[in-house]
Design a protein around this motif. Structure first.
Motif, PDB file in Angstrom:
ATOM      1  N   ARG A   1     -10.254   2.711  28.492  1.00 51.76           N
ATOM      2  CA  ARG A   1     -10.202   1.413  28.048  1.00 51.76           C
ATOM      3  C   ARG A   1      -8.649   0.959  27.335  1.00 51.76           C
ATOM      4  NH1 ARG A   1     -10.503  -3.424  29.544  1.00 51.76           N
ATOM      5  NH2 ARG A   1     -11.066  -5.052  27.741  1.00 51.76           N
ATOM      6  N   ALA A   2      -8.202   2.052  26.631  1.00 51.21           N
ATOM      7  CA  ALA A   2      -6.837   1.820  25.955  1.00 51.21           C
ATOM      8  C   ALA A   2      -5.793   1.465  26.842  1.00 51.21           C
ATOM      9  CB  ALA A   2      -6.770   3.017  24.863  1.00 51.21           C
TER      10      ALA A   2
ATOM     11  N   GLY B   1     -17.480   2.106  21.173  1.00 47.31           N
ATOM     12  CA  GLY B   1     -16.152   2.493  21.322  1.00 47.31           C
ATOM     13  C   GLY B   1     -15.179   1.482  21.892  1.00 47.31           C
ATOM     14  N   GLU B   2     -15.438   0.829  22.905  1.00 46.42           N
ATOM     15  CA  GLU B   2     -14.645   0.034  23.488  1.00 46.42           C
ATOM     16  C   GLU B   2     -14.244  -1.361  22.483  1.00 46.42           C
ATOM     17  OE1 GLU B   2     -15.573  -1.658  27.331  1.00 46.42           O
ATOM     18  OE2 GLU B   2     -15.044   0.370  28.366  1.00 46.42           O
TER      19      GLU B   2
ATOM     20  N   CYS C   1     -15.546   3.850  14.395  1.00 45.07           N
ATOM     21  CA  CYS C   1     -16.576   3.644  15.461  1.00 45.07           C
ATOM     22  C   CYS C   1     -17.720   4.699  15.016  1.00 45.07           C
ATOM     23  CB  CYS C   1     -16.046   3.906  16.761  1.00 45.07           C
ATOM     24  SG  CYS C   1     -17.168   3.279  17.966  1.00 45.07           S
TER      25      CYS C   1
ATOM     26  N   ILE D   1      -7.282   9.281  18.964  1.00 45.13           N
ATOM     27  CA  ILE D   1      -8.653   9.304  19.040  1.00 45.13           C
ATOM     28  C   ILE D   1      -9.184  10.743  18.462  1.00 45.13           C
ATOM     29  CG2 ILE D   1     -10.667   8.878  20.328  1.00 45.13           C
ATOM     30  CD1 ILE D   1      -8.819   7.467  22.383  1.00 45.13           C
TER      31      ILE D   1
ATOM     32  N   THR E   1     -12.797  12.224  17.836  1.00 47.06           N
ATOM     33  CA  THR E   1     -14.274  11.910  18.292  1.00 47.06           C
ATOM     34  C   THR E   1     -15.370  13.160  18.193  1.00 47.06           C
ATOM     35  OG1 THR E   1     -15.773  11.385  19.883  1.00 47.06           O
ATOM     36  CG2 THR E   1     -13.684  12.186  20.629  1.00 47.06           C
TER      37      THR E   1
ATOM     38  N   ILE F   1      -8.488   5.809  15.801  1.00 52.62           N
ATOM     39  CA  ILE F   1      -9.967   5.533  16.056  1.00 52.62           C
ATOM     40  C   ILE F   1     -10.798   6.784  15.748  1.00 52.62           C
ATOM     41  CG2 ILE F   1     -12.184   4.723  17.211  1.00 52.62           C
ATOM     42  CD1 ILE F   1     -10.082   2.984  18.859  1.00 52.62           C
TER      43      ILE F   1
ATOM     44  N   MET G   1     -12.803   5.709  25.764  1.00 51.85           N
ATOM     45  CA  MET G   1     -12.085   4.997  24.946  1.00 51.85           C
ATOM     46  C   MET G   1     -10.598   4.875  25.470  1.00 51.85           C
ATOM     47  SD  MET G   1     -13.521   5.286  21.138  1.00 51.85           S
ATOM     48  CE  MET G   1     -13.564   7.079  20.976  1.00 51.85           C
TER      49      MET G   1
ATOM     50  N   VAL H   1     -11.479  -0.309  20.570  1.00 48.92           N
ATOM     51  CA  VAL H   1     -10.240   0.068  21.186  1.00 48.92           C
ATOM     52  C   VAL H   1      -9.740  -1.557  21.473  1.00 48.92           C
ATOM     53  CG1 VAL H   1      -9.145   0.384  23.316  1.00 48.92           C
ATOM     54  CG2 VAL H   1     -10.851   1.946  22.466  1.00 48.92           C
TER      55      VAL H   1
ATOM     56  N   TRP I   1     -14.723   8.393  15.985  1.00 43.14           N
ATOM     57  CA  TRP I   1     -15.769   8.093  16.786  1.00 43.14           C
ATOM     58  C   TRP I   1     -16.749   9.156  16.221  1.00 43.14           C
ATOM     59  CZ3 TRP I   1     -19.785  10.343  19.366  1.00 43.14           C
ATOM     60  CH2 TRP I   1     -20.598   9.500  20.223  1.00 43.14           C
TER      61      TRP I   1
END
Length: 721
Positions: free
Chosen positions: A335-336, A452-453, A429, A321, A323, A398, A332, A456, A400
């Motif tokens: 959630r991952a 973000g979610e 994202c 990630i 960001t 990802i 994130m 993910v 962000w």
């Protein structure tokens, strides 16, 4: 359903009826209208406007011609047998039309007409008659009560759907839907994202071809890379399994959204499996078993499709990630972890490389916080993301960011450079992104989300698909061996004298033991003297259980006594159980008392089998013993399956940590448990004609492995007796 019906009188090689349906070279429109705004006028308008290259035959006795095309008074007058007929007639005229089409040699028909099964009992009778007529005349039907379909590759518009009014440029997604209106809405959203539908198909009432039939046909098209479906009910479980298996063989993701997740679907049952086998839970488990990705709603489906249309595939579960915001990175990462992705610590060499390009106030861990400094120094974002994606433990990334309205050109250029310098998939994202930026990035083939979610979850779908392909290859290799095992067991059990209803415990335990399922020894005592003799044979403490085909949940009537280890206690126990059973259930038939040596274990499981109306024999494993219906920590699989699949079942239990030992207890033998599950699944598949439900509860797991200590088996299939 005759899906290999060929065109009558054709000199060409035989074409399947499904090919004639979906890729027709000629189309008749029965009930065609020159008023293009009407349902029966819209297909002709679309075929002409979209450039269909095949022959078109309007059929309507009211008109000599429509839109410059000769119009025929009836099906018999057609100059040839077209591949496909579009039927836009009142319901009362449809069956006669299908019969006429069959006599003319038409292979397939799509029926717009409503007024069939969706109208209740009378409509269902009319639909059954229509189905019989289609079968008798060799016409493959899609519908009735459907919007039809679009094959955008070949400009086939056999539909009156609003979706066909706009740009329907072909794309890599095949979408099959059981709902017309909601399916059209999803198709429009797919178009908004620029993904492109190669096929859009509404199945309607499925009196002929089913959801699975149609999806199986379109995924064979090499231009299709991803399959998506919207389901309101599951009518063909084996067909859906075949579809999932074929998608895996082709390496094409299958994403399904099915409504009715919380439907009760629970009936009164003798077993815990029966009472816990909620229709949607079983559906969800079988999809997972066969590698299908399930989306909660249409937006999640679209997110998955967008990610899965990427030509890059993650080779592992590691998420990197990058960001602008440390808070977004933490969200994130959380959630991952919930979704089973790893957010790995970066390798030392990666951290060294990041430190060379990061500002002093940035963060070179994972997530990587590049801050907003990259606006002044574009190379910061470029080099940070490229470096992150080179880490060997990062398999998908990802990036962000938010707003940046004044820097669209710069950011599009940076993301294109990142794409060109790495071969790993990454998702952008961009929160509150300018629409122009999203459009340009998607045109470059990049995946863009605004939260973000969602990013993910899409990354997790890419990872799960890759994992599913590996499992599918394993399952394919095991399929023949499992089928042979089922055949061997089936040959053994055919000679047994099955009777309907709850089976005697001794007999049921014997059958399971013969199938390789470890069972504690049991003996039936018809009076107290036999109970004492069985206790002496056991040579230690015993359990007494009431034996009655009418009392399946023994503890509810006080029908179990533990740790009896002398003659007086056994005699008194026998009398007590009989008295309790008579008091609680005076109408129950009493066969006596089962005597069983005390078994011990550090953990109680419940394992069972249920005949699911859609998928057949389904096996369940859960934690909790008598509390299983309270805890509801259960996992389902369709039988038969391998020991490897049994291990995956155990890994899905919420309280799986208990299997590894807690508070000084040793870990259980997972391999032995998986072997039990697999053997039982093979036996259940062989017993499919007779077995209604089975409950092993509890299964005690101790140092010597698992052992079933109580068994409820109910037979009542079509061949019972």
């Amino acid at each position: 359903m005759n899906t290999t019906q060929s065109l009558a009188g054709s000199a060409e090689p035989a074409r399947s009826a499904l090919d004639c349906l979906l890729r027709p070279r000629s189309i008749a429109i029965v009930g065609a209208s020159p008023q293009f705004a009407k349902v029966n006028g819209r297909p002709l308008r679309h075929l002409i406007a979209k450039g269909y290259s095949g022959r078109i035959y309007p059929v309507n006795p009211k008109y000599p011609e429509i839109a410059g095309l000769a119009c025929y008074p009836d099906v018999a007058a057609l100059p040839e047998a077209p591949d496909l007929a579009i039927v836009a007639l009142p319901a009362r005229d449809v069956e006669a039309c299908i019969a006429a089409l069959g006599r003319r040699g038409v292979a397939a028909a799509v029926i717009f007409s409503s007024g069939f099964g969706e109208m209740g009992a009378e409509g269902r009778q009319i639909e059954q008659s229509l189905r019989a007529c289609a079968d008798a005349h060799g016409v493959l039907i899609c519908g009735p009560n459907c919007l039809g379909f679009v094959n955008a590759f070949d400009n086939v518009y056999a539909t009156f759907s609003q979706y066909a009014d706009g740009d329907t440029g072909a794309g890599p997604v095949a979408f099959v839907t059981q709902s017309g209106a909601f399916g059209t809405a999803i198709a429009a959203l797919v178009r908004q994202r620029g993904l492109g539908l190669g096929y859009f198909i509404n199945t309607g009432n499925e009196a002929g071809v089913t959801f699975s039939d149609l999806m199986l046909a379109v995924i064979e098209d090499p231009r299709i890379r991803v399959a998506a479906g919207y389901m309101e009910g599951m009518r063909d479980g084996p067909g859906l399994v075949r579809l999932a298996q074929r998608c895996a063989e082709l390496g094409k993701p299958l994403v399904l959204t099915k409504v009715g997740r919380m439907a009760a679907g629970v009936r009164a049952a003798a077993s815990h499996t029966g009472s816990l086998a909620v229709e949607d839970d079983v559906f969800d488990a079988v999809l997972r078993q066969h590698g299908v990705l399930r989306a909660r709603n249409e937006e999640q489906m679209l997110d998955m499709l967008e990610a899965l249309c990427s030509d890059r595939v993650p080779q592992g579960t590691g998420l990197g990630i990058a960001t602008q915001s440390g808070g977004a990175g933490v969200m994130m990462a959380d959630r991952a972890e919930e979704l089973g992705l790893e957010v790995p610590a970066l390798a030392p060499q990666t951290q060294v490389m990041l430190a060379r390009v990061m500002p002093a106030f940035g963060a070179a861990g994972n997530p990587v916080d590049v801050t907003g400094q990259f606006v002044a120094n574009p190379d910061l974002l470029l080099e940070s993301v490229v470096t992150l994606l080179t880490d060997p433990q990062v398999h998908v990334g990802i990036v962000w960011l938010q707003l940046m309205t004044a820097h669209v050109d710069l950011l599009v250029r940076i993301f294109c450079q990142i794409r060109d310098r790495t071969d790993k998939p990454f998702i952008i994202c961009w929160v509150a992104a300018p629409p122009e930026a999203v459009r340009r990035l998607r045109a470059e083939g990049m995946v863009v989300f605004g939260a973000g979610e969602r990013a993910v979850e899409a990354a997790a779908a890419m990872v799960r698909h890759r994992q599913a392909l590996r499992v599918a290859a394993e399952q394919h290799a095991e399929r023949a061996a499992l089928a042979a095992a089922v055949a061997r067991v089936a040959a053994d059990v055919r000679g047994n004298g099955f009777r309907d209803g709850v089976q005697p415990t001794v007999q049921a335990a014997g059958w399971l033991h013969a199938a390789g399922v470890p069972m504690a020894p049991v003996a039936l005592a018809r009076h107290a003297d036999e109970a004492v003799a069985a206790w002496r044979t056991a040579g230690g403490p015993v359990v007494l259980k009431i034996e009655s085909p009418d009392i399946t949940h023994k503890t509810e009537v006080g029908g179990v006594l533990l740790k009896l280890n002398d003659e007086v206690a056994v005699r008194q126990g026998y009398a007590t159980l009989i008295q309790r059973a008579v008091a609680a259930r005076p109408e129950a038939r009493l066969d006596g008392v089962v005597v069983q040596p005390m078994a011990t274990g550090q953990l109680e499981l419940v394992i069972g089998v249920q005949r699911d109306p859609g998928f057949g024999m389904v096996l369940m494993v859960g934690l909790g013993g008598v509390l299983v219906e309270v805890l509801k920590d259960v996992v389902f699989r369709r039988a038969p399956f391998s020991e490897a699949e049994g291990l995956r079942m155990l890994d899905e239990l919420r309280m799986r940590a208990l299997l590894d030992g807690v508070r000084g207890q040793p870990a259980v033998d997972r391999a032995a448990l998986a072997a039990l599950l697999s053997r039982l699944s093979v036996w259940a598949a062989a017993m499919a004609p007779w077995l209604e439900e089975l409950d092993l509860n509890p299964v005690l797991v101790g140092p010597a492995g698992p052992v079933g200590v109580d068994c409820v088996m109910v037979l009542g299939g079509p061949k019972a007796g």
